[in-house]
Design an enzyme around this catalytic site. Sequence first.
Site, PDB file in Angstrom:
ATOM      1  N   LYS A 193      -9.180   1.271 -15.676  1.00 37.50           N
ATOM      2  CA  LYS A 193     -10.497   1.089 -16.290  1.00 37.50           C
ATOM      3  C   LYS A 193     -10.400   0.560 -17.714  1.00 37.50           C
ATOM      4  CE  LYS A 193     -13.112   3.890 -13.175  1.00 37.50           C
ATOM      5  NZ  LYS A 193     -12.032   4.439 -12.313  1.00 37.50           N
TER       6      LYS A 193
HETATM    7  C1  LIG Z   1     -12.082   4.396 -10.902  1.00 36.69           C
HETATM    8  C2  LIG Z   1     -10.776   4.572 -10.222  1.00 36.69           C
HETATM    9  C3  LIG Z   1     -10.553   4.116  -8.905  1.00 36.69           C
HETATM   10  C4  LIG Z   1     -11.649   3.474  -8.072  1.00 36.69           C
HETATM   11  O1  LIG Z   1     -12.052   2.242  -8.596  1.00 36.69           O
HETATM   12  P1  LIG Z   1     -13.388   1.534  -8.059  1.00 36.69           P
HETATM   13  O2  LIG Z   1     -13.586   0.336  -8.939  1.00 36.69           O
HETATM   14  O3  LIG Z   1     -14.462   2.559  -8.222  1.00 36.69           O
HETATM   15  O4  LIG Z   1     -13.142   1.162  -6.663  1.00 36.69           O
HETATM   16  C5  LIG Z   1      -9.292   4.270  -8.354  1.00 36.69           C
HETATM   17  N1  LIG Z   1      -8.297   4.869  -9.040  1.00 36.69           N
HETATM   18  C6  LIG Z   1      -8.460   5.327 -10.308  1.00 36.69           C
HETATM   19  C7  LIG Z   1      -7.318   5.990 -11.000  1.00 36.69           C
HETATM   20  C8  LIG Z   1      -9.704   5.197 -10.947  1.00 36.69           C
HETATM   21  O5  LIG Z   1      -9.863   5.654 -12.200  1.00 36.69           O
END
Ligand SMILES: *Cc1c(COP(=O)(O)O)cnc(C)c1O
Length: 462
Positions: free
Chosen positions: A112
Amino acid sequence: MRYVSTRGSAPDLSFEEAMLTGLARDGGLYVPAEIPSMSTGDIAALAGLSYEEIAFRVMRPFIGDAFTDEEFADIIARAYAGFGHAARAPMVQLAPNHFLLELFHGPTLAFKDFAMQLIGQLFEASLTRSGKHVTIVGATSGDTGSAAMEAFRGLDSVDVFILFPHGRVSDVQRRQMTTVAEANTHALAMTGDFDDCQARLKDMFNDHDFRDGVRLAGVNSINWARVLAQVVYYFSSAVSLGAPHREVSFTVPTGNFGDIFAGYIAKRMGLPIKDLVIATNQNDILHRAISGGSYATTGVIPSISPSMDIQVSSNFERALFDVYDREGAAVAQLMAELKTDGGFKISQGALDRLRSTFKSGRVSEDETLAMITRANAEMGELLCPHSSVGVKVAQDHLGETPMITLATAHPAKFPDAVEKASGIRPDLPARMSDLFDRPERVTRVENDLAQLQELIRGRLAA
Ligand SMILES: *Cc1c(COP(=O)(O)O)cnc(C)c1O
């Protein structure tokens, strides 16, 4: 470049407007009116460039005239300067034809950061120019909140409030939010669970007096700018394996469909991607939708890969918009059914088109742990539980095309599950090894809209 709503009845916006707005007024999500394409030559020319240079070339066509080339290059440089790896998104090989794209070298150790760090700099550049101030309020089950606070800390034009469920995030996750020292960041530990946090956030957006009064802005995963930032590493990784002269496939651990939808955009732009494989944990609405054709909510079962524990996969609406020939009315109809009946059936034509790109698989809790154990023993790789879900599903889809699995978080972010499976308690990277010594700053709040609004107004006035 104009942006249109997936439900067809909100005004078109520029990149900058879509970024600052988040959700469209008709409840839809913004998508580019047309997807820009990159030629084989454009893609071949990315070989050997830095991550930042690739980011500039891939994202530039989407931002229109929001920023000059010089400003945009500057924004990108600042966004990725704080990463703990010179390659930003390095790749390691797991097995013949199987590669792991490490997306966890940012400041909060999850993918993220790629989007949030960029969006922080984009907001700051845009708001500094307009002289405006916005209030970002977010709800988090763990990773999004800390990524947002890291990205916006110390910026003059933004205050950021993060609601998280008191007692229900890991110690690392909590400390990554409560130890941010800058006064424009506010960690709020709310009584209740993640759904309660999200419900109060929605209430704030629906209270138009409050929304306009504090200039509320959202940075959750439906924000188009976040999707765009994630398109970049599909290009950088594919090119390093020989694209555009060689096809690649990707497997993506998915919750809200944001990360994998970025891969779909890369494919639409011309990157030769064969399959995009959706990897879900036991919360498998997307796997059921692709394999059975029916998108039906069932309730969330907590798992050891908590960042993928979701009931409704918001960004899936963007893919539906495309496979329903970009007809907003059709998407609005499906979303109305979702609201009233808890689900909908995907038409055969749309399903066929989804299946031509998307494959899927589901991984149980035991399989997730077993894959962590095996990856450590056989590949020398310590996986976080989310990445483990990805690697397991990818293994079931290996073929002649090289497979790249996205590693979405650092194992040290989920030490309990990793230790249980591997016997190894992963250390935090040196640059944050003092996380447990830093002072915490957090406000306990009740699950009460009026009280939350009063607190936010009070902090802004202070
Ligand atoms: C947010 C997140 C996901 C999922 O990502 P999406 O964009 O919601 O599909 C997977 N793994 C981790 C560690 C995350 O923080």
